[in-house]
Design an enzyme around this catalytic site. Structure first.
Site, short mmCIF file in Angstrom:
data_model
loop_
_atom_site.label_atom_id
_atom_site.label_comp_id
_atom_site.label_asym_id
_atom_site.label_seq_id
_atom_site.Cartn_x
_atom_site.Cartn_y
_atom_site.Cartn_z
N TRP A 1 0.86 -1.21 0.00
CA TRP A 1 0.00 0.00 0.00
C TRP A 1 0.88 1.25 0.00
O TRP A 1 2.07 1.15 0.32
CB TRP A 1 -0.93 -0.01 1.23
CG TRP A 1 -2.20 0.75 0.98
CD1 TRP A 1 -2.55 1.97 1.45
CD2 TRP A 1 -3.30 0.31 0.16
NE1 TRP A 1 -3.80 2.33 0.97
CE2 TRP A 1 -4.27 1.32 0.17
CE3 TRP A 1 -3.54 -0.83 -0.62
CZ2 TRP A 1 -5.47 1.23 -0.54
CZ3 TRP A 1 -4.73 -0.94 -1.32
CH2 TRP A 1 -5.68 0.09 -1.28
N ASP B 1 -0.06 11.10 -0.24
CA ASP B 1 -1.11 12.13 -0.16
C ASP B 1 -2.47 11.50 0.13
O ASP B 1 -2.59 10.27 0.22
CB ASP B 1 -1.15 12.94 -1.45
CG ASP B 1 -1.75 12.15 -2.61
OD1 ASP B 1 -1.52 10.92 -2.70
OD2 ASP B 1 -2.47 12.75 -3.43
N GLU C 1 -3.53 8.70 -1.91
CA GLU C 1 -2.70 7.50 -1.73
C GLU C 1 -1.84 7.19 -2.95
O GLU C 1 -1.55 6.05 -3.22
CB GLU C 1 -3.58 6.29 -1.40
CG GLU C 1 -4.69 6.60 -0.42
CD GLU C 1 -5.34 5.38 0.18
OE1 GLU C 1 -6.13 4.75 -0.54
OE2 GLU C 1 -5.05 5.05 1.35
N GLU C 2 -1.48 8.23 -3.70
CA GLU C 2 -0.73 7.99 -4.94
C GLU C 2 0.63 8.67 -4.98
O GLU C 2 1.58 8.11 -5.53
CB GLU C 2 -1.57 8.49 -6.13
CG GLU C 2 -2.84 7.69 -6.33
CD GLU C 2 -3.79 8.31 -7.34
OE1 GLU C 2 -4.69 7.60 -7.79
OE2 GLU C 2 -3.64 9.50 -7.67
N GLU D 1 -18.64 6.48 -4.91
CA GLU D 1 -17.46 7.33 -4.90
C GLU D 1 -17.46 8.31 -6.08
O GLU D 1 -17.16 9.48 -5.93
CB GLU D 1 -16.22 6.44 -4.95
CG GLU D 1 -14.90 7.17 -4.92
CD GLU D 1 -13.74 6.18 -5.01
OE1 GLU D 1 -13.51 5.63 -6.11
OE2 GLU D 1 -13.08 5.93 -3.98
#
Ligand code: NAG
Ligand code: NAG
Ligand code: NAG
Ligand code: NAG
Length: 588
Positions: free
Chosen positions: A139, A195, A198-199, A423
């Site tokens: 992750w 960030d 998550e990238e 989403e």
């Protein structure tokens, strides 16, 4: 009255009542759906909580993509919305949910995970399994916004408890977990991480902004409950973070560069989200903290919104100055890169917060920085101050309100008949996609609707801050943990002493230190210093004590208001003439 003619323009726009009616109708039907949808995703009793433990928020019940995890960021934002509703007296029934959340987060803080243990970086682990075990797959970690957001949610509740005669619970149970997060932020804000999407691994404006807020309000709470030894370090680090925060601003292009190291334009919902989650009406339109009505935040909002005008087919034909569907960032490719409900609603929320702030201040400024934002409504707007008694103020705020409502109207248009919010919604068709029933989508609807109704959330200390003229970095931590309170630099004639004590405790029980000198609170059990359980079962605290002095002390336990002293005799140390020492004890 140079702006007189725009009154006519905007009274026309203001008369577009059908739009406002659409929004009113949507809010009244969607509010209960969003509230129920949010609560359905919280364990143990939520209808869609997928077996989550008590107080655990799942991101979404979706298995494809699999979102049945609990993220610290999402959970904290969701519970901030819940805690705001509770503390503002809007829904007293939420208290048991909040108490469950506190217990769940107290447990999760201690779960060792791939980012580390509670004392070695584990607090920045982005997500856990819903049975409160560590998620051990690959992750983007660490993500350093989690501790800031969680402590902000809990501090809001703590302040309410103090005001409602329950400081005991704050000191005994809430403060120790808040302190772990704050110490983490104070010791680690000057490191890179992933960030909020998550990238990107770098520094992120949203992360920096929420870290700043948490330390600022953490220092205020620490003062309030007598944890005075921590205050100066939290404020020092908050000053350092506020200084760093300014560096994201791109003055030439008029927007906040969301991340370092992204290889992208930097135009991102990150800025609007930071602005709404650090709104403090007492700070007015201050640009140092990028308040929603600040010229920088408004300029940024325009640049961000405009980045989506031509890239999504569903925005075709919508004129400049009108709302469009917006996503995370224009280069987004996740699920093909689509608008998100929570990002479109964040735009509306920032504008509603701005309107509430202008109305409370009784005026609105157009500056050279915000001129382009206001010019999208009328090309003849000029720089100046517009008092609320003027027709120009009415015209400008009317245009902003219409613009804001437009974003809610877009969300309304692309909400399916059952009111469920996933989403994303498709950039070409508007049909929703990706994870269904996203908890954060529901929370964002509730907070945007609340902002439109004029809800004012609690202030956190953003008022009157001065950006330091030179930026400093965080002190380098000597331990690998980086979560301990950084050692204060001793003044002449004083030394730094770290007290470690090995003590087994039960949930809600804490260890304190008091002793024979003022720095140790002169044997006062009430004002004794709380130790950190970051390295449980070792409890520790670092204090500044007079040099060359024989000092007596004892540890005490507090549990449910009951105080237990260590057995006699008193402990004693003689401090050295300079430097720092570590004292290792075992509870007697
Ligand atoms: C203080 O708040 C806690 C947490 O909500 C609650 O369990 C406790 O009963 C409260 N105590 C008092 C005296 O109100
Ligand atoms: C650390 O702080 C300094 C001073 O503000 C800043 O220049 C630097 O970019 C920061 N680094 C990170 C990773 O936050
Ligand atoms: C407008 O600008 C003046 C002068 O800089 C400032 O004192 C005032 O607080 C500002 N008002 C608002 C609403 O931003
Ligand atoms: C306490 O333990 C630390 C390391 O665990 C050690 O460096 C220090 O010297 C010890 N202090 C004393 C007084 O023994």
């Amino acid at each position: 009255m140079r702006l007189l003619h725009i009154v006519a323009t905007f009274s026309l726009a203001g008369s577009a009542l059908s739009q406002s009616n659409t929004v009113d109708a949507y809010i009244s039907s969607e509010s209960p759906i969003a509230k129920a949808g949010l609560l359905a995703n919280i364990g143990p009793n939520g209808a869609k909580c997928s077996g989550a433990k008590s107080g655990v928020v799942i991101a979404s019940p979706s298995t494809n993509p699999n979102y049945i995890y609990t993220w610290t960021r999402d959970s904290s934002l969701v519970f901030k919305a819940i805690i705001d509703q509770f503390t503002l007296g809007q829904d007293p029934s939420l208290r048991s949910q909040i108490d469950n959340f506190i217990k769940a987060e107290t447990f999760l803080q201690q779960v060792s995970n791939p980012s580390g243990t509670v004392s070695s970086g584990g607090l920045a682990e982005p997500k856990f399994n819903v049975d409160e075990t560590a998620f051990t797959g690959a992750w983007g970690r660490p993500q350093r916004d989690g501790p800031g957001l969680r402590s902000t949610a809990l501090i809001t509740y703590a302040n309410w408890l103090v005001e409602n005669n329950n400081a005991t619970f704050v000191s005994s149970t809430l403060w120790p977990i808040i302190q772990l997060d704050l110490d983490y932020v104070a010791g680690n804000w000057n490191k890179t991480g992933f960030d909020l999407w998550e990238e990107v691994q770098g520094s992120s404006f949203f992360t920096t902004a929420v870290q700043h807020r948490s330390l600022r309000e953490g220092a205020a709470l620490a003062t309030r409950i007598g944890q005075t030894s921590l205050v100066s370090n939290y404020n020092t680090q908050a000053d350092n973070i506020l200084c760093f925060l300014q560096s994201y601003w791109n003055p030439n292009a008029g927007y906040i560069t969301a991340n370092t190291n992204s290889g992208r334009s930097g135009k991102d919902a990150n800025g609007a989200l930071a602005s709404i989650h650090t709104w403090d009406i007492a700070a007015g339109c201050d640009a140092a903290t990028f308040q929603p009505c600040s010229d920088k935040a408004l300029s940024n909002l325009k640049v961000y919104v405009d980045a989506f005008r031509t890239i999504y087919t569903i925005n075709n034909g919508i004129p400049t100055g009108s709302a469009v569907a917006t996503g995370r960032y224009p280069e987004d490719g996740y699920y093909g890169g689509n608008p998100w409900y929570l990002t479109t609603l964040a735009v509306a929320e920032q504008l509603y917060d701005a309107l509430t702030t202008w109305n409370s201040l009784g005026e609105l400024n157009v500056t050279t920085v915000s001129l382009a934002f206001f010019k999208q409504f009328d090309s003849d707007v000029v720089v100046g101050t517009y008092p609320s008694t003027t027709a120009n103020y009415a015209a400008l705020t009317g245009a902003v309100k219409n613009f804001a409502d437009g974003f809610v109207e877009i969300v309304a248009k692309y909400t399916p008949a059952n009111g469920g919010l996933s989403e994303q919604y498709n950039r070409g068709t508007g049909v929703q996609l990706s994870a269904a029933d996203l908890t954060w989508s529901y929370a964002s609807a509730l907070t945007a609707f609340g902002a439109r109704a004029g809800t004012i959330t609690a202030s956190w200390g953003a008022s009157g801050l001065v950006v330091p003229s030179r930026c400093s970095t965080a002190p380098t931590s000597t331990s690998s943990s980086s979560t301990s309170t950084p050692t204060p630099s001793p003044s002449p004639g004083s030394v730094s002493v770290t007290f470690n004590v090995h003590a087994i405790t039960v949930y809600g029980e804490n260890i304190y230190l008091t002793g024979s000198v003022g720095q140790l609170q002169n044997w006062s059990p009430d004002n004794a210093l709380l130790l950190s359980a970051a390295n449980y079962p070792t409890w520790s605290i670092t204090v500044t004590l007079p040099a060359n002095t024989a000092i007596q002390y004892k540890y005490i336990r507090k549990y449910n208001g009951k105080i237990t002293w260590e057995s006699d005799p008193n402990m004693q140390i003689t401090t050295p003439s300079s430097g720092s020492i570590v004292e290792n004890d075992t509870w007697r």
